[in-house]
Design a protein around this motif. Structure first.
Motif, PDB file in Angstrom:
ATOM      1  N   VAL A  16      12.377  -3.743 -10.496  1.00 50.86           N
ATOM      2  CA  VAL A  16      12.081  -2.918 -11.664  1.00 50.86           C
ATOM      3  C   VAL A  16      10.567  -2.820 -11.781  1.00 50.86           C
ATOM      4  O   VAL A  16       9.862  -3.835 -11.720  1.00 50.86           O
ATOM      5  N   ARG A  17      10.067  -1.599 -11.940  1.00 55.81           N
ATOM      6  CA  ARG A  17       8.627  -1.394 -12.094  1.00 55.81           C
ATOM      7  C   ARG A  17       8.209  -1.858 -13.487  1.00 55.81           C
ATOM      8  O   ARG A  17       8.722  -1.384 -14.493  1.00 55.81           O
ATOM      9  N   SER A  18       7.280  -2.778 -13.538  1.00 54.31           N
ATOM     10  CA  SER A  18       6.748  -3.244 -14.815  1.00 54.31           C
ATOM     11  C   SER A  18       6.052  -2.091 -15.527  1.00 54.31           C
ATOM     12  O   SER A  18       5.413  -1.256 -14.892  1.00 54.31           O
ATOM     13  N   LYS A  70       0.812  -1.226   0.000  1.00 53.86           N
ATOM     14  CA  LYS A  70       0.000   0.000   0.000  1.00 53.86           C
ATOM     15  C   LYS A  70       0.839   1.266   0.000  1.00 53.86           C
ATOM     16  O   LYS A  70       0.378   2.327  -0.425  1.00 53.86           O
ATOM     17  N   ASP A  71       2.097   1.180   0.447  1.00 54.54           N
ATOM     18  CA  ASP A  71       3.007   2.324   0.451  1.00 54.54           C
ATOM     19  C   ASP A  71       3.899   2.359  -0.776  1.00 54.54           C
ATOM     20  O   ASP A  71       4.869   3.108  -0.821  1.00 54.54           O
ATOM     21  N   ASP A  72       3.610   1.509  -1.756  1.00 52.96           N
ATOM     22  CA  ASP A  72       4.365   1.425  -3.012  1.00 52.96           C
ATOM     23  C   ASP A  72       5.766   0.834  -2.840  1.00 52.96           C
ATOM     24  O   ASP A  72       6.641   1.042  -3.669  1.00 52.96           O
ATOM     25  N   LYS A  73       5.975   0.106  -1.745  1.00 50.54           N
ATOM     26  CA  LYS A  73       7.255  -0.570  -1.516  1.00 50.54           C
ATOM     27  C   LYS A  73       7.266  -1.879  -2.302  1.00 50.54           C
ATOM     28  O   LYS A  73       6.326  -2.675  -2.200  1.00 50.54           O
ATOM     29  N   PRO A  74       8.324  -2.125  -3.101  1.00 57.51           N
ATOM     30  CA  PRO A  74       8.382  -3.385  -3.843  1.00 57.51           C
ATOM     31  C   PRO A  74       8.650  -4.561  -2.910  1.00 57.51           C
ATOM     32  O   PRO A  74       9.404  -4.445  -1.936  1.00 57.51           O
ATOM     33  N   ASN A  75       7.990  -5.657  -3.192  1.00 61.98           N
ATOM     34  CA  ASN A  75       8.168  -6.879  -2.412  1.00 61.98           C
ATOM     35  C   ASN A  75       8.184  -8.068  -3.367  1.00 61.98           C
ATOM     36  O   ASN A  75       7.663  -8.009  -4.477  1.00 61.98           O
ATOM     37  N   VAL A  76       8.804  -9.138  -2.917  1.00 64.76           N
ATOM     38  CA  VAL A  76       8.860 -10.364  -3.711  1.00 64.76           C
ATOM     39  C   VAL A  76       8.790 -11.551  -2.756  1.00 64.76           C
ATOM     40  O   VAL A  76       9.307 -11.494  -1.635  1.00 64.76           O
ATOM     41  N   MET A  77       8.100 -12.597  -3.180  1.00 59.25           N
ATOM     42  CA  MET A  77       7.906 -13.798  -2.352  1.00 59.25           C
ATOM     43  C   MET A  77       8.078 -15.036  -3.225  1.00 59.25           C
ATOM     44  O   MET A  77       7.522 -15.105  -4.322  1.00 59.25           O
ATOM     45  N   THR A  78       8.828 -15.993  -2.748  1.00 59.18           N
ATOM     46  CA  THR A  78       9.005 -17.244  -3.487  1.00 59.18           C
ATOM     47  C   THR A  78       7.847 -18.182  -3.197  1.00 59.18           C
ATOM     48  O   THR A  78       7.433 -18.346  -2.052  1.00 59.18           O
ATOM     49  N   ILE A  79       7.339 -18.788  -4.257  1.00 63.56           N
ATOM     50  CA  ILE A  79       6.250 -19.770  -4.135  1.00 63.56           C
ATOM     51  C   ILE A  79       6.621 -21.026  -4.923  1.00 63.56           C
ATOM     52  O   ILE A  79       7.473 -20.989  -5.812  1.00 63.56           O
ATOM     53  N   VAL A 121      12.106  -8.866 -10.611  1.00 63.83           N
ATOM     54  CA  VAL A 121      13.516  -8.930 -10.224  1.00 63.83           C
ATOM     55  C   VAL A 121      14.359  -8.826 -11.487  1.00 63.83           C
ATOM     56  O   VAL A 121      14.339  -9.732 -12.332  1.00 63.83           O
ATOM     57  N   ASP A 122      15.096  -7.728 -11.618  1.00 67.04           N
ATOM     58  CA  ASP A 122      15.858  -7.460 -12.837  1.00 67.04           C
ATOM     59  C   ASP A 122      16.889  -8.540 -13.149  1.00 67.04           C
ATOM     60  O   ASP A 122      17.104  -8.884 -14.306  1.00 67.04           O
ATOM     61  N   GLU A 123      17.515  -9.109 -12.143  1.00 67.65           N
ATOM     62  CA  GLU A 123      18.577 -10.093 -12.350  1.00 67.65           C
ATOM     63  C   GLU A 123      18.051 -11.457 -12.802  1.00 67.65           C
ATOM     64  O   GLU A 123      18.826 -12.291 -13.277  1.00 67.65           O
ATOM     65  N   PHE A 124      16.763 -11.716 -12.641  1.00 66.13           N
ATOM     66  CA  PHE A 124      16.195 -13.005 -13.036  1.00 66.13           C
ATOM     67  C   PHE A 124      15.862 -12.963 -14.525  1.00 66.13           C
ATOM     68  O   PHE A 124      15.322 -11.976 -15.020  1.00 66.13           O
ATOM     69  N   PRO A 125      16.154 -14.035 -15.263  1.00 63.97           N
ATOM     70  CA  PRO A 125      16.108 -13.983 -16.728  1.00 63.97           C
ATOM     71  C   PRO A 125      14.735 -14.046 -17.396  1.00 63.97           C
ATOM     72  O   PRO A 125      14.617 -13.723 -18.569  1.00 63.97           O
ATOM     73  N   LEU A 126      13.691 -14.444 -16.672  1.00 65.22           N
ATOM     74  CA  LEU A 126      12.386 -14.615 -17.315  1.00 65.22           C
ATOM     75  C   LEU A 126      11.293 -14.072 -16.403  1.00 65.22           C
ATOM     76  O   LEU A 126      11.207 -14.450 -15.232  1.00 65.22           O
ATOM     77  N   ILE A 127      10.457 -13.192 -16.964  1.00 62.74           N
ATOM     78  CA  ILE A 127       9.443 -12.478 -16.188  1.00 62.74           C
ATOM     79  C   ILE A 127       8.077 -12.612 -16.858  1.00 62.74           C
ATOM     80  O   ILE A 127       7.957 -12.471 -18.075  1.00 62.74           O
TER      81      ILE A 127
END
Length: 190
Positions: A101-103, A24-33, A111-117
């Motif tokens: 990286v903002r889509s 909600k504060d525009d902070k980027p987050n990522v979670m592995t599933i 995640v910019d370093e990951f090869p496939l998005i």
């Protein structure tokens, strides 16, 4: 003879995908599933299943979009961390030194370093019990040029993706090609 096993989440392989969202504060987050997969061809869709208790769940519910960044094996430590730390009280990107990286397609980071998005818009939410399944239409795909073949398609060996084994709780690399799909089984066609 086969042995009976109590019903459980032992299907294999399962993907290692990193789901990106903004809070909600525009902070980027990522979670592995690991609970996810392709679920429709036309339109192209993929699904991820999350527990309501996760920080990412709330962000997807609020914005209705997410990204899936597929890590290469050289980022297995970072991907593992993304699954064990909570974005509620941690900036996972700062902790790992990886780049959000903002889509330009959906309101979510990757995640910019990951090869496939994959960039997805939620089209359906299904309550399944402990998990909620988010069905997302794939609106965009980004790939590093060095993982694409001559037809512009990502190659699994070049992406160097890996899987999660729910039975041993280990990450496994992918092996050699064992056959050509939609081809080797033709010997049984009459």
């Amino acid at each position: 003879m086969k042995k009976e096993i109590k019903p459980n989440t032992l299907a294999m392989p399962t993907p290692v995908w990193c789901v990106g969202t903004y809070d909600k504060d525009d902070k980027p987050n990522v979670m592995t599933i690991a609970w996810g997969g392709i679920c429709c061809s036309t339109p192209p869709m993929l699904t991820v299943s999350l527990r309501k208790a996760t920080y990412t769940y709330g962000a997807i519910m609020e914005r209705g979009v997410y990204t899936v960044s597929i890590p290469s094996a050289k980022y297995v430590v970072e991907a593992d961390y993304f699954g064990i730390a909570s974005g509620k009280d941690t900036d996972k990107f700062s902790a790992t030194g990886l780049t959000p990286v903002r889509s330009t397609v959906v309101d979510a980071p990757y995640v910019d370093e990951f090869p496939l998005i994959f960039e997805c818009k939620v089209v359906e939410t299904v309550e399944l019990g402990l998990h909620t399944q988010f069905v997302g239409e794939i609106l965009g795909i980004k790939a590093d040029e060095n993982v694409l073949n001559e037809k512009g398609r990502p190659m699994m060996d070049a992406v160097d993706c890996f899987t999660f084994s729910p039975t041993t709780r280990e990450y496994l690399g992918l092996g050699d090609v064992v056959g050509k799909s939609f081809s080797i089984g033709k010997k049984f066609l009459k």
